[in-house]
Design an enzyme around this catalytic site. Structure first.
Site, PDB file in Angstrom:
ATOM      1  N   ASN A 142       0.833  -1.203   0.000  1.00 57.99           N
ATOM      2  CA  ASN A 142       0.000   0.000   0.000  1.00 57.99           C
ATOM      3  C   ASN A 142       0.874   1.262   0.000  1.00 57.99           C
ATOM      4  OD1 ASN A 142      -2.387   1.386  -0.109  1.00 57.99           O
ATOM      5  ND2 ASN A 142      -3.000   0.996   2.009  1.00 57.99           N
TER       6      ASN A 142
ATOM      7  N   HIS B 188     -10.772   4.835   6.967  1.00 56.74           N
ATOM      8  CA  HIS B 188     -11.261   3.528   6.529  1.00 56.74           C
ATOM      9  C   HIS B 188     -12.705   3.281   6.950  1.00 56.74           C
ATOM     10  CE1 HIS B 188      -7.029   2.387   5.676  1.00 56.74           C
ATOM     11  NE2 HIS B 188      -7.595   1.568   4.823  1.00 56.74           N
TER      12      HIS B 188
END
Length: 368
Positions: free
Chosen positions: A217, A253
């Site tokens: 990521n 998130h």
């Protein structure tokens, strides 16, 4: 960001939801980044860091440029994140090779597509043997502890492949357009890692959590480092800056408790890894022993298993989301990693207070 959090609150369920909030969370980071880049463009150049010089926008982008950057088809669903500066250089024809020609992008793009499809296949086959919900079953709960550790290790490795596959497919799409062009190396070979989100070789071979984070990521990690972490220097405390950064990531998130536990785990495990590395540097005899050539393979295997199990243990709440689920799994594993991590922190803190930790060599201390 506020609208995103409201969306999470009203639309969230107990499972990972595939809905409008996914591209909206990508959009949130992109627009926050553009705002900071315009802000940086108003500063004097000598006040900008090297990272900021690469992304600062002297002129505010037009609505058309904002729209093109926001909804660029290669990255508006799952990323990768890329700066407005890179996008404007791309559409402005800046990305050319030393001969002034557009570099050949088809083969690099197809190679990322092929790699993404292979990883996706590994994920699909892996879930046939260890489904995502298997660790919630009675069968897993009744296994002996060492077997739970082994299953958990394989489970985490398989689960993360779905993210890796998505990033590779998306990166291949961006590469096909030429957006990921990053100049040439010293041998004149074109580099296509401008939007690289995962370095497969490093990801598969590293045996440290720091190496894992550096290869996984990547664009989101670079984004939070550039726009959040490095701008918290006014706090005067690196650990506090890291904690605030991870809290932001958890909120971005979603609202599920699993996200917050996952990033809290990351905070713990990274602190442990840095402390252990620092302590080893303070003990020359231990460091010399660990550097013996005959011990490199067994040490690598032990560190690799520790990393894979620890990674699976830490990321599990991120996947299961709700407290009732991740608590059930942690209970069946006797909270083993939390006991180790928190126990280490307490022990190391006491050792430092009692001045039992040796002083660093001045050269190493300077590097730290």
């Amino acid at each position: 960001m506020g609208y995103l959090l409201i969306g999470y609150y009203y639309t969230g369920t107990q499972d990972y939801d595939i809905k409008w909030t996914i591209p909206h969370c990508v959009l949130t980071l992109r627009l926050i980044g553009v705002s900071y880049d315009v802000y940086d463009g108003r500063k004097r150049v000598e006040k900008l860091s090297e990272d900021q010089k690469k992304t600062a926008l002297v002129k505010a982008p037009s609505l058309l440029e904002i729209g093109g950057h926001t909804y660029f088809f290669g990255g508006f669903l799952v990323g990768p994140q890329f700066s407005m500066r890179r996008y404007m250089d791309f559409v402005g024809g800046v990305f050319v090779d030393k001969k002034g020609q557009k570099p050949a992008c088809i083969l690099p793009a197809l190679s990322r597509l092929a790699l993404g499809l292979i990883i996706l296949g590994v994920f699909q086959i892996g879930t046939l043997f260890i489904p995502e919900q298997y660790i919630l079953t009675i069968s897993f709960e009744q296994e002996v502890f060492w077997k739970k550790m082994l299953i958990m290790t394989l489970w985490g490795k398989i689960v993360l492949y779905k993210y890796v596959a998505c990033w590779l497919l998306s990166e291949g799409s961006c590469t096909m357009t030429g957006l990921t062009y990053n100049g040439q190396d010293k041998n004149g070979i074109d580099l296509w890692d401008g939007c690289c989100n995962v370095k497969i070789w490093d990801y598969e071979t590293t045996c440290t959590f720091d190496g894992l984070i550096q290869s996984f990521n990547i664009n989101t990690n670079h984004w939070v480092a550039r726009y959040i972490f490095k701008r918290l220097r006014f706090l005067g405390n690196k650990l506090l800056s890291q904690a605030v950064t991870l809290l932001f990531l958890a909120m971005w998130h979603g609202l599920h408790s699993g996200y917050y536990v996952c990033f809290f785990n990351e905070f713990l495990v990274m602190k442990v890894e840095r402390d252990v590395t620092s302590l080893t540097d303070r003990l020359p005899a231990v460091k010399a022993f660990l550097n013996l050539s005959s011990l490199q393979l067994p040490i690598y295997i032990l560190k690799k298993f520790y990393l894979l199990f620890g990674m699976s243990y830490c990321v599990m709440p991120f996947v299961l989301l709700s407290a009732s689920r991740w608590l059930k799994v942690y209970s069946s594993l006797y909270f083993v990693c939390h006991i180790i991590y928190i126990g280490w922190h307490v022990t190391y803190f006491v050792m430092k207070k009692m001045k039992l930790v040796p002083r660093l060599n001045p050269d190493i201390a300077k590097n730290e």
